[in-house]
Design a protein around this motif. Structure first.
Motif, PDB file in Angstrom:
ATOM      1  N   PHE A  42       0.793  -1.221   0.000  1.00 15.52           N
ATOM      2  CA  PHE A  42       0.000   0.000   0.000  1.00 15.52           C
ATOM      3  C   PHE A  42       0.831   1.280   0.000  1.00 15.52           C
ATOM      4  CE2 PHE A  42      -3.374  -2.855   1.593  1.00 15.52           C
ATOM      5  CZ  PHE A  42      -4.323  -2.571   0.620  1.00 15.52           C
TER       6      PHE A  42
ATOM      7  N   ARG B 202       3.084   1.450  -9.010  1.00 15.46           N
ATOM      8  CA  ARG B 202       1.907   1.003  -9.733  1.00 15.46           C
ATOM      9  C   ARG B 202       1.984   1.405 -11.199  1.00 15.46           C
ATOM     10  NH1 ARG B 202       0.275  -2.019  -5.903  1.00 15.46           N
ATOM     11  NH2 ARG B 202      -0.394  -1.011  -4.038  1.00 15.46           N
TER      12      ARG B 202
ATOM     13  N   VAL C   2      -9.351   1.046 -11.150  1.00 15.77           N
ATOM     14  CA  VAL C   2      -9.231   0.957  -9.695  1.00 15.77           C
ATOM     15  C   VAL C   2      -9.483  -0.494  -9.313  1.00 15.77           C
ATOM     16  CG1 VAL C   2     -10.085   1.798  -7.488  1.00 15.77           C
ATOM     17  CG2 VAL C   2     -10.114   3.312  -9.489  1.00 15.77           C
TER      18      VAL C   2
ATOM     19  N   GLY D  88      -5.499  -0.822  -6.280  1.00 15.95           N
ATOM     20  CA  GLY D  88      -4.592   0.293  -6.553  1.00 15.95           C
ATOM     21  C   GLY D  88      -5.095   1.033  -7.773  1.00 15.95           C
ATOM     22  N   TYR D  89      -4.290   1.915  -8.292  1.00 18.61           N
ATOM     23  CA  TYR D  89      -4.648   2.691  -9.474  1.00 18.61           C
ATOM     24  C   TYR D  89      -3.726   2.287 -10.620  1.00 18.61           C
ATOM     25  CZ  TYR D  89      -6.971   5.562  -5.974  1.00 18.61           C
ATOM     26  OH  TYR D  89      -7.758   5.992  -4.932  1.00 18.61           O
TER      27      TYR D  89
ATOM     28  N   ALA E 163      -0.927   4.521 -12.088  1.00 15.86           N
ATOM     29  CA  ALA E 163      -0.853   5.283 -10.838  1.00 15.86           C
ATOM     30  C   ALA E 163      -0.236   6.651 -11.074  1.00 15.86           C
ATOM     31  CB  ALA E 163      -0.045   4.526  -9.795  1.00 15.86           C
TER      32      ALA E 163
ATOM     33  N   CYS F 287     -12.034   0.405   0.698  1.00 20.03           N
ATOM     34  CA  CYS F 287     -10.904   1.341   0.628  1.00 20.03           C
ATOM     35  C   CYS F 287     -10.949   2.173  -0.649  1.00 20.03           C
ATOM     36  CB  CYS F 287      -9.582   0.588   0.707  1.00 20.03           C
ATOM     37  SG  CYS F 287      -8.149   1.671   0.697  1.00 20.03           S
ATOM     38  N   SER F 288     -11.402   1.581  -1.748  1.00 21.77           N
ATOM     39  CA  SER F 288     -11.350   2.284  -3.036  1.00 21.77           C
ATOM     40  C   SER F 288     -12.661   2.978  -3.410  1.00 21.77           C
ATOM     41  CB  SER F 288     -10.968   1.303  -4.142  1.00 21.77           C
ATOM     42  OG  SER F 288     -11.979   0.336  -4.329  1.00 21.77           O
TER      43      SER F 288
ATOM     44  N   THR G 202      -5.623  10.141  -3.799  1.00 19.75           N
ATOM     45  CA  THR G 202      -5.633   8.977  -2.912  1.00 19.75           C
ATOM     46  C   THR G 202      -7.048   8.447  -2.773  1.00 19.75           C
ATOM     47  OG1 THR G 202      -6.058  10.197  -0.866  1.00 19.75           O
ATOM     48  CG2 THR G 202      -3.742   9.967  -1.525  1.00 19.75           C
ATOM     49  N   CYS G 203      -7.143   7.293  -2.144  1.00 27.00           N
ATOM     50  CA  CYS G 203      -8.457   6.802  -1.748  1.00 27.00           C
ATOM     51  C   CYS G 203      -8.867   7.559  -0.480  1.00 27.00           C
ATOM     52  CB  CYS G 203      -8.407   5.295  -1.485  1.00 27.00           C
ATOM     53  SG  CYS G 203      -7.440   4.806  -0.041  1.00 27.00           S
TER      54      CYS G 203
ATOM     55  N   LEU H  71      -4.372   3.992  -0.958  1.00 26.01           N
ATOM     56  CA  LEU H  71      -4.055   3.876  -2.376  1.00 26.01           C
ATOM     57  C   LEU H  71      -3.603   5.243  -2.846  1.00 26.01           C
ATOM     58  CD1 LEU H  71      -7.213   1.862  -3.522  1.00 26.01           C
ATOM     59  CD2 LEU H  71      -5.020   0.971  -2.700  1.00 26.01           C
ATOM     60  N   HIS H  72      -2.540   5.284  -3.663  1.00 24.84           N
ATOM     61  CA  HIS H  72      -1.950   6.562  -4.060  1.00 24.84           C
ATOM     62  C   HIS H  72      -1.742   6.640  -5.566  1.00 24.84           C
ATOM     63  CE1 HIS H  72      -0.934   7.634   0.110  1.00 24.84           C
ATOM     64  NE2 HIS H  72      -0.759   6.331   0.259  1.00 24.84           N
TER      65      HIS H  72
END
Length: 124
Positions: free
Chosen positions: A21, A26, A46, A49-50, A53, A75-76, A111-112, A117-118
């Motif tokens: 994380f 990513r 998504v 993660g992205y 990213a 989270c997302s 971010t989420c 998540l970034h």
């Protein structure tokens, strides 16, 4: 002895989660494409993660980020772009467009909602 194995497995799991994380890279950097109206656009998947990213965009040109959320993880379910004051819910298994104005050169994070998540927008 059995407790030692459980402890080591737990520490390994904690280490992996932190790496995944907070430290893992990513996907590649993707250059936003320009549509017929002159606006830049990029699709971001998504899913844990992205992807990508990191998005690269041109300065001064409006940018549309289309988030394609392919999961139900809590989270997302939200995207936050602090520099633009954006906090938007992302429905599961749907695409959600976020429009950003033409930005000055610089790096802008997203971010989420839990900040686990970034992603990054690099404006040049």
């Amino acid at each position: 002895m059995n407790h030692g194995i459980v402890l080591l497995a737990g520490l390994a799991a904690i280490g992996w989660v932190n790496w995944y994380f907070f430290l893992a890279k990513r996907g590649p950097v993707v250059l936003a494409r320009t549509d017929q109206s002159g606006r830049q656009e990029v699709r971001i998947v998504v899913h844990g993660g992205y992807d990508p990213a990191t998005v690269e965009a041109r300065a001064g040109v409006p940018l549309r980020l289309v988030f394609d959320r392919q999961e139900t993880s809590s989270c997302s379910e939200e995207i936050v772009v602090p520099a633009f004051g954006i906090r938007q819910f992302l429905p599961a298994f749907q695409k959600t467009a976020i429009d950003l104005p033409g930005a000055s050169p610089g790096t802008y994070d997203f971010t989420c909602g839990m900040s686990m998540l970034h992603g990054t927008i690099k404006v040049r």
